[in-house]
Write a protein that holds these residues in place. Structure first.
Motif, short mmCIF file in Angstrom:
data_model
loop_
_atom_site.label_atom_id
_atom_site.label_comp_id
_atom_site.label_asym_id
_atom_site.label_seq_id
_atom_site.Cartn_x
_atom_site.Cartn_y
_atom_site.Cartn_z
N LEU A 49 0.85 -1.32 0.00
CA LEU A 49 -0.04 0.16 -0.07
C LEU A 49 0.92 1.42 0.01
CD1 LEU A 49 -2.66 -1.07 2.86
CD2 LEU A 49 -2.98 -1.12 0.22
N ASP A 50 0.54 2.48 -0.83
CA ASP A 50 0.98 3.37 -0.59
C ASP A 50 0.48 4.28 0.51
OD1 ASP A 50 2.27 6.21 -1.05
OD2 ASP A 50 0.96 6.36 -2.67
N LEU A 51 1.11 4.62 1.61
CA LEU A 51 0.63 5.17 2.67
C LEU A 51 1.04 6.51 2.76
CD1 LEU A 51 1.56 2.21 5.25
CD2 LEU A 51 -0.67 2.78 4.19
N SER A 52 1.67 7.19 1.82
CA SER A 52 2.24 8.65 1.70
C SER A 52 1.26 9.58 2.02
CB SER A 52 3.25 8.78 0.59
OG SER A 52 2.36 8.79 -0.80
N ASN A 53 -0.13 9.36 1.50
CA ASN A 53 -1.13 10.35 1.59
C ASN A 53 -2.31 9.53 2.71
OD1 ASN A 53 -0.16 12.30 0.05
ND2 ASN A 53 -0.72 10.96 -2.18
N ALA A 54 -1.99 8.75 3.50
CA ALA A 54 -3.05 8.28 4.25
C ALA A 54 -3.40 9.29 5.20
CB ALA A 54 -2.52 6.84 5.25
N ASP A 55 -4.62 9.11 5.70
CA ASP A 55 -5.14 10.03 6.73
C ASP A 55 -5.00 9.41 8.18
OD1 ASP A 55 -6.64 12.03 7.91
OD2 ASP A 55 -8.44 11.45 7.55
N ASP A 79 2.10 7.74 20.46
CA ASP A 79 0.69 6.96 20.35
C ASP A 79 0.60 6.23 19.08
OD1 ASP A 79 -1.86 9.44 19.52
OD2 ASP A 79 0.60 9.23 19.03
N VAL A 80 -0.40 5.24 19.22
CA VAL A 80 -0.53 4.42 17.95
C VAL A 80 -1.75 5.24 16.89
CG1 VAL A 80 -1.79 2.21 17.25
CG2 VAL A 80 -0.52 2.29 19.33
N GLN A 81 -1.25 5.21 15.80
CA GLN A 81 -2.10 5.80 14.81
C GLN A 81 -2.66 4.70 13.88
OE1 GLN A 81 0.71 8.65 13.27
NE2 GLN A 81 -0.10 10.49 14.55
N ILE A 82 -3.80 4.96 13.12
CA ILE A 82 -4.38 4.00 12.07
C ILE A 82 -4.88 4.96 11.08
CG2 ILE A 82 -5.05 2.25 13.81
CD1 ILE A 82 -8.16 3.26 13.53
N ALA A 83 -4.75 4.21 9.79
CA ALA A 83 -5.32 4.88 8.74
C ALA A 83 -6.02 3.86 7.97
CB ALA A 83 -4.37 5.21 7.90
N PHE A 84 -7.12 3.97 7.36
CA PHE A 84 -7.99 3.28 6.44
C PHE A 84 -7.68 3.37 4.78
CE2 PHE A 84 -10.43 4.19 10.34
CZ PHE A 84 -10.41 2.78 10.53
N VAL A 85 -7.14 2.35 4.31
CA VAL A 85 -6.52 2.67 2.88
C VAL A 85 -6.60 1.48 2.14
CG1 VAL A 85 -4.37 2.91 1.76
CG2 VAL A 85 -4.51 4.00 3.94
N GLU A 86 -7.42 1.51 0.99
CA GLU A 86 -7.80 0.55 -0.19
C GLU A 86 -8.34 -0.49 0.66
OE1 GLU A 86 -4.81 0.04 -2.83
OE2 GLU A 86 -3.92 2.18 -2.56
N GLY A 87 -9.21 -0.38 1.38
CA GLY A 87 -10.06 -1.69 2.00
C GLY A 87 -9.07 -2.20 3.35
N PHE A 88 -8.10 -1.91 3.58
CA PHE A 88 -6.98 -2.35 4.78
C PHE A 88 -7.18 -1.42 5.93
CE2 PHE A 88 -6.03 -4.68 1.04
CZ PHE A 88 -5.70 -6.04 1.27
N ASN A 100 3.27 3.59 14.92
CA ASN A 100 3.62 4.10 16.01
C ASN A 100 3.91 5.66 15.46
OD1 ASN A 100 5.22 5.60 17.97
ND2 ASN A 100 6.79 3.77 18.31
N GLY A 101 2.74 6.62 16.31
CA GLY A 101 2.72 7.98 15.95
C GLY A 101 3.99 8.71 16.52
N GLY A 102 4.75 8.30 17.30
CA GLY A 102 5.95 8.82 17.72
C GLY A 102 7.19 8.49 16.73
N ARG A 103 7.13 7.55 16.08
CA ARG A 103 8.17 7.37 14.82
C ARG A 103 7.37 6.70 13.60
NH1 ARG A 103 11.59 2.56 16.68
NH2 ARG A 103 12.55 3.15 14.63
N PRO A 104 6.72 7.83 13.14
CA PRO A 104 5.91 7.40 11.76
C PRO A 104 6.80 6.94 10.64
CG PRO A 104 6.03 9.83 12.31
CD PRO A 104 6.69 9.24 13.23
N GLU A 105 8.06 7.22 10.70
CA GLU A 105 8.92 6.65 9.59
C GLU A 105 9.10 5.33 9.62
OE1 GLU A 105 11.64 7.28 13.12
OE2 GLU A 105 9.96 8.44 12.09
N SER A 106 8.75 4.44 10.97
CA SER A 106 8.93 3.07 10.96
C SER A 106 7.84 2.26 10.30
CB SER A 106 8.94 2.69 12.42
OG SER A 106 7.50 3.01 13.13
N PRO A 107 7.99 1.01 10.09
CA PRO A 107 7.18 0.26 9.23
C PRO A 107 5.74 0.47 10.01
CG PRO A 107 9.31 -0.93 9.72
CD PRO A 107 9.17 0.21 10.38
#
Length: 80
Positions: A19-25, A35-44, A49-56
């Motif tokens: 998935l391309d998460l570069s424009n995820a909300d 904190d933990v962050q979530i995004a809904f992308v293409e049905g997934f 980790n919101g403190g390390r958004p560059e991590s997988p």
């Protein structure tokens, strides 16, 4: 001799798209750092980790996400 496992071998059977998460909300459960962050992308559902958004990010199917949430609510992941 230690066997080197390639990324391809690690992802064998991974039946999820790259998935391309570069424009995820990204949505946050709190305003705290790390904190933990979530995004809904293409049905997934993607989780990071919101403190390390560059991590997988972890990628869940809707069924996997539901199982995760139900088990978290029941305390399966509590450190007791």
């Amino acid at each position: 001799m230690a066997e080197t496992i390639t990324t391809q071998q690690q992802l064998a059977g991974w039946a999820k798209p790259d998935l391309d998460l570069s424009n995820a909300d990204w949505q946050s459960g709190s305003q705290g750092a790390g904190d933990v962050q979530i995004a809904f992308v293409e049905g997934f559902i993607a989780m990071r980790n919101g403190g390390r958004p560059e991590s997988p990010s972890l990628i869940f199917t809707p069924a996997e996400w539901r199982a995760f949430v139900v088990n978290a609510r029941e305390g399966e992941f509590d450190l007791t």
